[in-house]
Design a protein around this motif. Sequence first.
Motif, mmCIF file in Angstrom:
data_model
loop_
_atom_site.group_PDB
_atom_site.id
_atom_site.type_symbol
_atom_site.label_atom_id
_atom_site.label_comp_id
_atom_site.label_asym_id
_atom_site.label_seq_id
_atom_site.Cartn_x
_atom_site.Cartn_y
_atom_site.Cartn_z
ATOM 1 N N SER A 1 0.863 -1.178 0.000
ATOM 2 C CA SER A 1 0.000 0.000 0.000
ATOM 3 C C SER A 1 0.898 1.227 0.000
ATOM 4 N N TYR A 2 0.425 2.266 -0.626
ATOM 5 C CA TYR A 2 1.232 3.480 -0.738
ATOM 6 C C TYR A 2 0.270 4.655 -0.823
ATOM 7 N N ILE A 3 0.827 5.843 -0.738
ATOM 8 C CA ILE A 3 -0.023 7.038 -0.835
ATOM 9 C C ILE A 3 -0.802 6.976 -2.150
ATOM 10 N N GLY A 4 -2.098 7.071 -2.047
ATOM 11 C CA GLY A 4 -2.940 7.066 -3.237
ATOM 12 C C GLY A 4 -3.455 5.701 -3.642
ATOM 13 N N SER A 5 -2.939 4.636 -3.013
ATOM 14 C CA SER A 5 -3.357 3.310 -3.499
ATOM 15 C C SER A 5 -4.828 3.037 -3.202
ATOM 16 N N ALA A 6 -5.328 3.575 -2.071
ATOM 17 C CA ALA A 6 -6.725 3.290 -1.726
ATOM 18 C C ALA A 6 -7.686 3.941 -2.713
ATOM 19 N N LEU A 7 -7.394 5.184 -3.080
ATOM 20 C CA LEU A 7 -8.356 5.911 -3.910
ATOM 21 C C LEU A 7 -8.054 5.806 -5.403
ATOM 22 N N ARG A 8 -6.953 5.151 -5.717
ATOM 23 C CA ARG A 8 -6.584 4.970 -7.111
ATOM 24 C C ARG A 8 -7.600 4.082 -7.825
ATOM 25 N N SER A 9 -8.257 3.235 -7.050
ATOM 26 C CA SER A 9 -9.161 2.292 -7.703
ATOM 27 C C SER A 9 -10.627 2.679 -7.559
ATOM 28 N N ARG A 10 -10.893 3.976 -7.524
ATOM 29 C CA ARG A 10 -12.291 4.402 -7.582
ATOM 30 C C ARG A 10 -12.846 4.064 -8.967
ATOM 31 N N PRO A 11 -14.166 3.763 -9.026
ATOM 32 C CA PRO A 11 -14.723 3.165 -10.249
ATOM 33 C C PRO A 11 -14.388 3.922 -11.538
ATOM 34 N N ASP A 12 -14.561 5.241 -11.517
ATOM 35 C CA ASP A 12 -14.365 5.969 -12.772
ATOM 36 C C ASP A 12 -12.896 5.966 -13.212
ATOM 37 N N LEU A 13 -11.990 5.777 -12.257
ATOM 38 C CA LEU A 13 -10.562 5.781 -12.590
ATOM 39 C C LEU A 13 -10.127 4.451 -13.202
ATOM 40 N N LEU A 14 -11.006 3.454 -13.121
ATOM 41 C CA LEU A 14 -10.657 2.144 -13.664
ATOM 42 C C LEU A 14 -11.309 1.880 -15.014
ATOM 43 N N ARG A 15 -12.107 2.834 -15.489
ATOM 44 C CA ARG A 15 -12.780 2.631 -16.784
ATOM 45 C C ARG A 15 -11.747 2.384 -17.876
ATOM 46 N N THR A 16 -12.023 1.415 -18.719
ATOM 47 C CA THR A 16 -11.050 1.115 -19.770
ATOM 48 C C THR A 16 -11.156 2.104 -20.923
ATOM 49 N N ASP A 17 -12.267 2.864 -20.969
ATOM 50 C CA ASP A 17 -12.389 3.827 -22.070
ATOM 51 C C ASP A 17 -11.889 5.210 -21.654
ATOM 52 N N ARG A 18 -11.125 5.253 -20.564
ATOM 53 C CA ARG A 18 -10.532 6.544 -20.187
ATOM 54 C C ARG A 18 -9.486 6.963 -21.223
ATOM 55 N N PRO A 19 -9.179 8.247 -21.271
ATOM 56 C CA PRO A 19 -8.121 8.697 -22.176
ATOM 57 C C PRO A 19 -6.780 8.049 -21.789
#
Lengths: 998, 423, 94
Positions: free
Chosen positions: A886-904
């Motif tokens: 775990s590291y700074i940002g690891s918890a919130l890195r996987s919020r749903p919209d950040l995991l979308r595969t159609d992101r830029p």
Amino acid sequence: MSASRLPAGGRIDRDQPIEFHWDNRKLKGFKGDTLASALMANGESILGRSFKYHRPRGIMSAGVEESGAIVTVGRGNRRDPNVKATTQEIFNGLQAKGQNAWPNVRTDLGSVNGLFSRFFSAGFYYKTFMGIPPMEWGKGTGIWMQYEKLIRKAAGMGVASREPDPDIYDHGHMFCDVLVVGSGPAGLAAAVAAAEGGLDVVLVEQDFEIGGDYLNQSSTEAERKRSSQISALKKLGARVMTRTTAFGLYDYGVAGLLERVTDHVAVPAVEIPRQRFLTLRTKHTILATGALERSVAFGNNDLPGIMTAAAANSYVNRFAVQAGQRIIVATNNDSAYSPALNLARTGADVTVLDSRTSLPDNILGLLDTKGVSHRAGTTALNAVGKKGIASLELASGDDGQWAAGDSLTCDLLLVSGGWSPVVNLLSHRGVKPVWDKDNLCFVAPIFDEPIQMAGSANAIWGTSDCEASGNAAGVAAVAAVKGTGMNNVTSAPGAGGWETPIAPLYEVRVDNKKTKCFIDPQHDVTADDVRLAHQEGFVSVEHLKRYTTLGMATDQGKMGNIIGLALMAEAMGREIPEVGTTTFRPPYTPISLGALTGRGKGAHFKPLRRTPMHDWNLAAGATMTDAGLWQRPWYFARQGETITEAYIRETITTRETVGLVDVTSLGKIAIQGPDATEFINSVYSNAFAKLPIGKARYGIMLRDDGIVMDDGTSWRLSETDYFMTTTTAHAAKVMVFLEELLQTRWPHLQVHVTSVSEQWAGSAVAGPKSRAVLEACVADPASVANEALPFMGVIETSLSNGVPCRIARISFSGEMAYEMYVPSDYSESMMDLLWSAAQSFDGCLYGTETLGALRIEKGHVTGVELDGRATIDDAGLGKMASDQKSYIGSALRSRPDLLRTDRPQLVGIFPKDKTEKFKAGSVLCSENKVEGHGDGWITAVTHSPTLGHWIGLGYINGGYDQWSGQTVVAADPVRTGNTNVEIVSPHMVDPSGERMRG
Amino acid sequence: MTRFSAWSVFRNGFKDQSGWTRQWRDPEPKKHYDIVIVGGGLHGLATAYYLAKNHGLKNIAILEKGWLGGGNAGRNTTIVRSNYFMPGNREFYEHSLKLWENLSHELNYNVMFSQRSHISLLHSPGAIDASARRYNTMRLTGTPDAEIWDLNTLKQNVPHLNYGPDSRFPIMGAAVQKRAGTARHDAVAWGYARAADALGVDIIQNCEVTATTRSANSISSLTTSRGEITANKVGFAVAGNTSRLWQMAGFNTLPIESHKLQAFVSEPLKPLLDQVVVFGVGGAHFYISQSDKGGMVFGGDLDWYKSYAQRGNLPIVQDVAECAISILPCLGRVRLLRHWSGVMDMTMDGSPFICKTPLDNLYLNAGWNYGGFKASPASGWYFADLIANDRPHDTIANFNLDRFAQGVSMDERGAGPDPKLHG
Amino acid sequence: MIRINCPYCGERDHSEFSYGGDGSITYPALDASAEEWLEAVFQRENIRGVQTETWHHVSGCRQWLLVERDTMTHEIHSVHAAHEGIAKVLEAGK
């Protein structure tokens, strides 16, 4: 008004005659004159024009409350609009002019506006100018904007210079125990008492002479007191400052002071600042700021030749100018009698009208002996005259029921409608003044601030009472600052001091007679405007102010506000305290932006950061560019090269042989301590727990919200010692964040972070010949051999000249490359060595433009890609992130919209037609839908010498896999139009990285 | 309601202004309303107006604790623009600008929207590219007035800027929105108030909400300084007091931190600057225009620390003056007439909320950062739409409190979850 | 101008410091749930009145401080080192 200079008396220095210019005419005055007193002595009566109706304006006061005599001083780049003639000292060569008038203030064609005044009531402009008249037909803003052009031209007051202000301004900082504002009887007494009590005192006076109301008194006793107090202060070591305004009180006893140093000097020495803005920190403040006399609203009360009684008193006693010969004084309180007697003494024919019906016998007796006639229960109803008052229609009656009376001729009308203590500075502290119904003014309430009110600022009217009040305030300040309790504090005199109570008198009007009664003479706000505001529902004082613009002129409502409040109260059938007052805002009097700015302008606007090899770079032919506050080499053009030619050459040279670039501006942080590894491993998203000593690693740091914050490298120098580099842009931010983590979140970690950005100067050495260059420069060439210093290896060694250095074999360019750092003082000797070696391989120096070209070819990201919205996955670096920790940002890195595969996702971009170029900032759109938000954007472009055409980096929804093979439009409608492009892998040159592993 | 026109001004000129009546009534609060909007600022007033106008709703009240427009309506530098680029923001602010363009006619009140151009100065090739992306997006989403100017065009249009060799950050060009400009802030509040009142909305001033009565899923009643008021639906539009009201409604936290922002006006001058000019470089941030009365109206950064005090401190005064002189060196002798400050509800991504809440009948309009003035027409329009239909319009689908949990980015600056950085 | 009595440096202008944020927040462990992190990172009580907040003496000793300050009046009630261990040492030395 037929004013004249008296043959003797006053505080002017008749041995120092002064020549000045008014509207291009040469006039004479004396040292000690204000522009107003000098113009009055020269018989000038119309000095300005009002804002809306261009009515003639004369001198209405003798101080900062002036609302009529507003002029322009100076010429060319020293032109000073909107100067109050009543506060401007004259000097030889002073140039003053009327303003807001054509052809001049005496004859102003703009006064035609007055003919339409029946239509120009309060807020009329909110009701029209919207569309085609008369019914406001139409849509949109087109018609309004035509009107607006005319309105803007008519509005405004003075004309500001278009040239840069040539003067210099200084800033200063001061500390004291007690600040005394105002040097009248109360202020001087307060300052002396505080200084005698052992306090460090600063006394500030906005006038050019110390003394306040003492200066307006003709008695020798006043002058004796004044000078003895001044010498007492001198002896006690108090700091006494004239021409200095305390313009605002701020948190924690901080006062803003403005000192006008040379505004009264004909030819100031060039090294002297025009003004100083001083920030004073005080433990205690005494406001002996005095009180301002109010006018009364009656017909044509704005005519030249109408002023406050105290003003005329000041002109006759201080400036030896008799403001008129046939004088009427209209008052509702005792204070105007002394001016009346003073003016009679100097030969004028004086009549006093007192709105009160019964007057004390002793005053009446005195008036009789001095030949001053008087009428009780009488006041001014309507002034008559064209460009100045010629006669006055009277009203008589009592208790506000006035009937029209007879008429008296006069050339000067003095008005006293009561006094308003100057509580403005206290108001800056958020203290709301309360209404004193005995003295008819707003005064300070009981409040909880280390501030005392003294003298007439506390509605104390008599001079000796003011002295006693000042003394008490000074003693109280000593007790407060020394914490000795209030035992020795004598009780201060209470408010008041008049023999006969003041009677309310705000407006005089009679039935069946229409008069125009001004309450804000600069903005032409009338009593009827206040009533109209009430009629239309603008009953809150703040609404009244905004709807009528009452109190928003350059006098900031010093003269007219109370009358406005009184009239609103009357219209509402309420008392003044129920209506309340508006909040005074700083500054107390307007202050120049130049003074607030001080020296921080032009090239000194913001700090300029240069690397220690700045001069070396310049000598080597660098053109510099701004990177935040830094200046960095942009490119090194050789004979006749353009920037494009230069960076193409530098890129080719670096890829073919070797190039050097100043990387000193990167942030550098020493991370040391037994827990350094745990710390760094918790901060970076990728694995650092097992980084061997003598190795460096690229690291990506996320914010708490899981978005990329910064990237850089960290070098492990020993078990407990890391050397971290950050981007130039985020160096400070990363350092602050690391400190925050260690001190607030992870105090158990034994780690010290130290910014060493300034300690180390660095150069990247990139290209196939980079190792050869290093070998030529270090003390032990074997130490940089491939085996000794492999890819991502780190060594600490020294240069051949003995300078210690640290080197890591890391690459931003994609070539075999090194970053070398030496102590900053040795940067030039490092560059001499490196450059000499590089030249032997036909190498080059390069700047940020080539840095960009090299990294774009490689698909390496910078701040334009890591823009505070991109995730590590968006940037194509997701695979680096560790899933083992775990590291700074690891918890919130996987919020749903950040995991979308159609992101830029990060991609490379080629033009379809390889001869075409395109620009960063273009929006990527699918070929059949060049509109809307598009599917991506281009972050960076360069001509790629390696590929022989323009290339770019950017983001596109879904990334390379989704778009490969399709034609995409790079839309740039604001610049170049549309270009067809294709999406490629971001790793456009040497995708396998063979070159950098070398 | 007397219709305002040149004709009515003319007629009243001949009858001593006697024909003008109250611009809005001063009603006693009723015991019950269908909809209560808490907050008589621009957003609350606009909301009530559009509820009545667009949705035909009748029984509506606005509760204002002080006087209309007494909050941030009074602390703003009156700039209206729509140069946002993130999906949602873009459409929202463009809609707002379109409402602004006809607002004077719509309200029959001259709000003096002056489409004098909004000019963002650009100081580096990188800044030009970054702006190009924004302004390209504006063009592609139906905003034809977005332009990038080169230095020569800028010099011709705005002659008095610092183009000299001593400029710390030489100007290279500008990003321009021509339909943007300024408006008269008080007039917007009064215009909406008058128009809403004419449609039957009760505007109740000096009426502070001090508590709420709640059931599990709704607010049943508001305790106010003027008595108990019940409502079927309640909307909060109380910039600077959002967190306090939220807590009165029984909740604890919001993604909001309140900061103060100062505003500045100079003495009036004859026309000197015909556009809105802004810049942000080297850590500085500054915006300036000249009011129709002639005062230079300007501002800069927050005071940098959380505060509910409506008064500022000196360091920012100095910073802002430096910015002014750095860009308009001719202002050196121009005098500051007044500076004051307002309380800004800064959010974690710099974008606002117009959304439903965990309570069935409570709706939230909040978090306007620095940008609330320009937003007010659309804010009212969409908030009214939300309250009337009990569902968010597509445009404001992401203006909700849940977006942080979802990871939806509305961060125009990319500054991250630090409220003070979203100026 | 707020004057902050830095426990290391003495009373200084607030312009030497930078405001951090709500000092009452306890940041969760790195491996805590997203819900806990959401609360800490995004949600604020936003107190009007006395709150505990962090300041960084960025142009001074570079120490983070815990400051009790009234957000309505700006009055400061206490200033401590944010680092508990250092705060204890400083208190003991008084």
